[in-house]
Design a protein around this motif. Sequence first.
Motif, PDB file in Angstrom:
ATOM      1  N   GLY A  36      12.421  -5.824  15.684  1.00  0.00           N
ATOM      2  CA  GLY A  36      11.043  -5.405  15.483  1.00  0.00           C
ATOM      3  C   GLY A  36      10.827  -4.523  14.275  1.00  0.00           C
ATOM      4  O   GLY A  36       9.791  -3.856  14.163  1.00  0.00           O
ATOM      5  N   LEU A  37      11.765  -4.529  13.330  1.00  0.00           N
ATOM      6  CA  LEU A  37      11.684  -3.640  12.166  1.00  0.00           C
ATOM      7  C   LEU A  37      10.438  -3.922  11.338  1.00  0.00           C
ATOM      8  O   LEU A  37      10.100  -5.070  11.056  1.00  0.00           O
ATOM      9  N   VAL A  38       9.765  -2.834  10.933  1.00  0.00           N
ATOM     10  CA  VAL A  38       8.630  -2.921  10.013  1.00  0.00           C
ATOM     11  C   VAL A  38       8.914  -2.012   8.809  1.00  0.00           C
ATOM     12  O   VAL A  38       9.913  -1.295   8.787  1.00  0.00           O
ATOM     13  N   HIS A  39       8.039  -2.075   7.817  1.00  0.00           N
ATOM     14  CA  HIS A  39       8.317  -1.434   6.530  1.00  0.00           C
ATOM     15  C   HIS A  39       7.264  -0.380   6.202  1.00  0.00           C
ATOM     16  O   HIS A  39       6.081  -0.543   6.511  1.00  0.00           O
ATOM     17  N   ALA A  40       7.732   0.685   5.550  1.00  0.00           N
ATOM     18  CA  ALA A  40       6.843   1.765   5.149  1.00  0.00           C
ATOM     19  C   ALA A  40       6.950   1.983   3.645  1.00  0.00           C
ATOM     20  O   ALA A  40       8.023   1.834   3.055  1.00  0.00           O
ATOM     21  N   VAL A  41       5.824   2.351   3.040  1.00  0.00           N
ATOM     22  CA  VAL A  41       5.768   2.670   1.614  1.00  0.00           C
ATOM     23  C   VAL A  41       4.983   3.964   1.453  1.00  0.00           C
ATOM     24  O   VAL A  41       3.920   4.140   2.069  1.00  0.00           O
ATOM     25  N   VAL A  42       5.511   4.853   0.619  1.00  0.00           N
ATOM     26  CA  VAL A  42       4.893   6.164   0.407  1.00  0.00           C
ATOM     27  C   VAL A  42       3.805   6.054  -0.658  1.00  0.00           C
ATOM     28  O   VAL A  42       3.971   5.370  -1.675  1.00  0.00           O
ATOM     29  N   VAL A  43       2.694   6.741  -0.425  1.00  0.00           N
ATOM     30  CA  VAL A  43       1.634   6.907  -1.425  1.00  0.00           C
ATOM     31  C   VAL A  43       1.807   8.299  -2.031  1.00  0.00           C
ATOM     32  O   VAL A  43       1.902   9.297  -1.310  1.00  0.00           O
ATOM     33  N   ASP A  44       1.850   8.358  -3.365  1.00  0.00           N
ATOM     34  CA  ASP A  44       2.108   9.614  -4.063  1.00  0.00           C
ATOM     35  C   ASP A  44       0.834  10.172  -4.674  1.00  0.00           C
ATOM     36  O   ASP A  44      -0.079   9.425  -5.042  1.00  0.00           O
ATOM     37  N   SER A  45       0.813  11.489  -4.846  1.00  0.00           N
ATOM     38  CA  SER A  45      -0.360  12.125  -5.437  1.00  0.00           C
ATOM     39  C   SER A  45      -0.461  11.793  -6.919  1.00  0.00           C
ATOM     40  O   SER A  45       0.556  11.664  -7.611  1.00  0.00           O
ATOM     41  N   GLY A  46      -1.669  11.685  -7.409  1.00  0.00           N
ATOM     42  CA  GLY A  46      -1.909  11.381  -8.814  1.00  0.00           C
ATOM     43  C   GLY A  46      -2.256  12.588  -9.642  1.00  0.00           C
ATOM     44  O   GLY A  46      -2.610  12.458 -10.820  1.00  0.00           O
ATOM     45  N   ILE A  47      -2.181  13.794  -9.044  1.00  0.00           N
ATOM     46  CA  ILE A  47      -2.426  15.028  -9.792  1.00  0.00           C
ATOM     47  C   ILE A  47      -1.234  15.965  -9.581  1.00  0.00           C
ATOM     48  O   ILE A  47      -0.424  15.765  -8.676  1.00  0.00           O
ATOM     49  N   GLY A  48      -1.161  16.992 -10.402  1.00  0.00           N
ATOM     50  CA  GLY A  48      -0.047  17.927 -10.316  1.00  0.00           C
ATOM     51  C   GLY A  48      -0.338  19.182  -9.532  1.00  0.00           C
ATOM     52  O   GLY A  48       0.597  19.915  -9.164  1.00  0.00           O
ATOM     53  N   LEU A  49      -1.596  19.461  -9.229  1.00  0.00           N
ATOM     54  CA  LEU A  49      -1.961  20.659  -8.461  1.00  0.00           C
ATOM     55  C   LEU A  49      -3.411  20.525  -8.023  1.00  0.00           C
ATOM     56  O   LEU A  49      -4.254  20.047  -8.786  1.00  0.00           O
ATOM     57  N   GLY A  50      -3.691  20.944  -6.796  1.00  0.00           N
ATOM     58  CA  GLY A  50      -5.068  20.922  -6.327  1.00  0.00           C
ATOM     59  C   GLY A  50      -5.157  20.560  -4.861  1.00  0.00           C
ATOM     60  O   GLY A  50      -4.217  20.788  -4.092  1.00  0.00           O
ATOM     61  N   ARG A  51      -6.312  19.960  -4.502  1.00  0.00           N
ATOM     62  CA  ARG A  51      -6.537  19.583  -3.109  1.00  0.00           C
ATOM     63  C   ARG A  51      -7.080  18.159  -3.035  1.00  0.00           C
ATOM     64  O   ARG A  51      -7.750  17.678  -3.945  1.00  0.00           O
ATOM     65  N   ILE A  52      -6.762  17.528  -1.914  1.00  0.00           N
ATOM     66  CA  ILE A  52      -7.308  16.200  -1.636  1.00  0.00           C
ATOM     67  C   ILE A  52      -8.699  16.380  -1.041  1.00  0.00           C
ATOM     68  O   ILE A  52      -8.874  17.100  -0.053  1.00  0.00           O
ATOM     69  N   THR A  53      -9.689  15.744  -1.631  1.00  0.00           N
ATOM     70  CA  THR A  53     -11.061  15.877  -1.111  1.00  0.00           C
ATOM     71  C   THR A  53     -11.465  14.699  -0.234  1.00  0.00           C
ATOM     72  O   THR A  53     -12.329  14.847   0.636  1.00  0.00           O
ATOM     73  N   SER A  54     -10.842  13.524  -0.463  1.00  0.00           N
ATOM     74  CA  SER A  54     -11.148  12.382   0.408  1.00  0.00           C
ATOM     75  C   SER A  54     -10.029  11.361   0.318  1.00  0.00           C
ATOM     76  O   SER A  54      -9.356  11.233  -0.706  1.00  0.00           O
ATOM     77  N   VAL A  55      -9.836  10.635   1.418  1.00  0.00           N
ATOM     78  CA  VAL A  55      -8.862   9.548   1.469  1.00  0.00           C
ATOM     79  C   VAL A  55      -9.556   8.355   2.115  1.00  0.00           C
ATOM     80  O   VAL A  55     -10.052   8.458   3.242  1.00  0.00           O
ATOM     81  N   ASP A  56      -9.586   7.241   1.401  1.00  0.00           N
ATOM     82  CA  ASP A  56     -10.209   6.029   1.922  1.00  0.00           C
ATOM     83  C   ASP A  56      -9.108   4.994   2.167  1.00  0.00           C
ATOM     84  O   ASP A  56      -8.496   4.476   1.223  1.00  0.00           O
ATOM     85  N   THR A  57      -8.860   4.695   3.432  1.00  0.00           N
ATOM     86  CA  THR A  57      -7.814   3.732   3.794  1.00  0.00           C
ATOM     87  C   THR A  57      -8.401   2.415   4.288  1.00  0.00           C
ATOM     88  O   THR A  57      -7.682   1.561   4.809  1.00  0.00           O
TER      89      THR A  57
END
Length: 729
Positions: A36-57
Amino acid sequence: MTPQPQAAVGAPLTRVDARLKVTGQARYAADFDADGLVHAVVVDSGIGLGRITSVDTTAALALPGVLTVLTHLNAPRLPYGPNPGMATPPGERLHVLEDDRVRFHGQPIAVVVATTLETARHAARLVRVEYDAEPPSTDLSTAADDTPVTYERGDAERALRSADVRLELTYRTARQHHNAMEPHATVARWDDGRLTVWQKTQWIHGAQAELAAVFGLPEDAVRVVSPFVGGAFGNASRIWPQGVMAALAAREVDRPVKLVLSRRQLYFGTGYRPGYEYQVRLGSDGQGRLTAMTHVMRAETSRYETFQDDILSIGQMLYDVPAVTQDWRTVPLDVSTPTFMRGPGGATAAYAVESAMDELAWELGLDPVELRLRNEPDRDPTSGLPFSTRRLRECYARGARAFGWHLRDPKPRSTRDGDWLIGTGMATGAHPSWSVTSLAHVRLDADGTAVVQSATSDMGPGTYTVMTQVAADALGLPVRAVRFELGDSTMPPPVGHGGSMTTPSVGSAVQDGCAKLRGEAVALAVKDEESPLFGVAADDVVVADGRLYVRDEPARGETYRSLLARSGRDRLEADGEYVPAGLPFSTHSYSVTFAEVAVDARLGLVRVRRMLGVYDVGRVINPKLADSQAIGGMIGGIGQALLEHTVTDHRDGRIVNANLADYLVPVNADIPDLKAIYLEGEDDKVARIGAKGLGEVVHVGVAPALANAVFHATGRRIRELPITADALL
């Protein structure tokens, strides 16, 4: 007991796992599978410092086969309990998916789980993230320091003022990444609240303890399996965020999850050798005897953890200097946390110290080898302790003779080969010889074969082979009759695989367990009236090729197989343990590296023509594997000196050359004739088996030897690594 014949230890045996590796049968972390193995992929930040204001999945979740996308908005909070046994840097490790803060460019901020790897990769690209960005601070040269770590003996300032010769020098080294062949990978599976991970790691029980602490589990509820590691050089000495994310994702989707970092992600998802700025002041009398040295060091680290190399010891103990001060400051930056890299601390410090010694030799008109001989200490200047062994004088003599150092014209730019300027240089290296408590288990089966276990690792130096050799001689068996097993947390715990500690520590535990088992077998035989050895003093019995016999009467004896068969036993078992004695000695391994380079007089291109390393490392268990380590260390030093440089865009903290096309490492065309010499002998003050450890010290001193050779070839002193063509034009 009577000393055992040594048939395996010291022999240049081929790796016992070689066939598995070259035929693709060796299973690395990403090679493991589960139902039943499934796969995961990491999403990386596109900035070097700050805060995430929204995530649309939305778009990612709409893809067929996507099971979930975990972000800080929906991921459960993990306990992240304390784990003092993992020896993580001071501070608090990164908590994955816990809040909206971005601390460095490329920080993992989401993980996508899907039924196929292709779907997971596609979905990861569809996750849309918006930020409130701030300018990151990533430049070591402009950022503020932390409180320094200091060391002092004597009055260095006063000694400098009265010195006949004084030099003030500043050296800089670039950040380096490990770039092992195997990427970091984790396969995680949960079974009734128990976690199993197949993990790339150099420290089986450290990884087990860390995952248990992060998930709030008892350690025995976590199993870590890692039978093969495809290179690491220190980079797999701790669990990085992807290991936690794989286990978290597996728990959330209730299926086994595989997560493998891409080559690009390795540059910010795991650690690296930090960049340094290293100021040296040194003073000497007119004969070249050092009177003072000061060291001011600045190194990059993350803001959430304070990573510290062993940067101090080289400057404290390598030479007999009565007055020394050291000031070491870490510089918190908006970057991920650095980690250990081959010859950690020592490779950086030796570049500065050994380059400065070469500059002093030139200033005084002394041969660089002679200058070092004049400053060779009789005891450790740091502690006053005697050295367990310190045979640098022999290293200098043998190396100079073998390299042809006496043929050298000391004047820079004095030797040419057509358009090429030819130069030679040398440098000294040292690395602490550590050994720590380790355990092993030994089993002798009725068929006369043995299985030895310890939960250590093998990232390339040949642990499987070396431990098989030690066990074979201690048991009196041929190598083919011994199987060494490692890489599973259900096995007895040893030290982490690094710091040149494995062979001294685990090897001594293996030898102890095998000697105990052999002693048990001998005791059985001499008390058995049906044995040919009945009544013989146990100390007069030795074992070779699986046969117990009287030392002075070889025809009188029997095999392990006949002994166990007659006694009705299907096996004998014993546990081995090694606990360092803590003897009052200064224990180090030592190296001297000689190098010859050619520099194109018009283009500034540097080519290494030959290199020789001479080593005082105690007992060499396997010369063939030792050569592999020495050559690998020299190649790594070529990379450090001439090629490797992680480039950061300080505007946003992005690593510009996060790939093997733009981050240059040595390839076959860069590598010349490399040779190694090992001084014969043992060091039983470090460990029971007499080995001091080799894997780290072979890298220490290579970069300054090359830098010094470049100066000799060109007359140009380059004080920043890597030495590139533009610096020599």
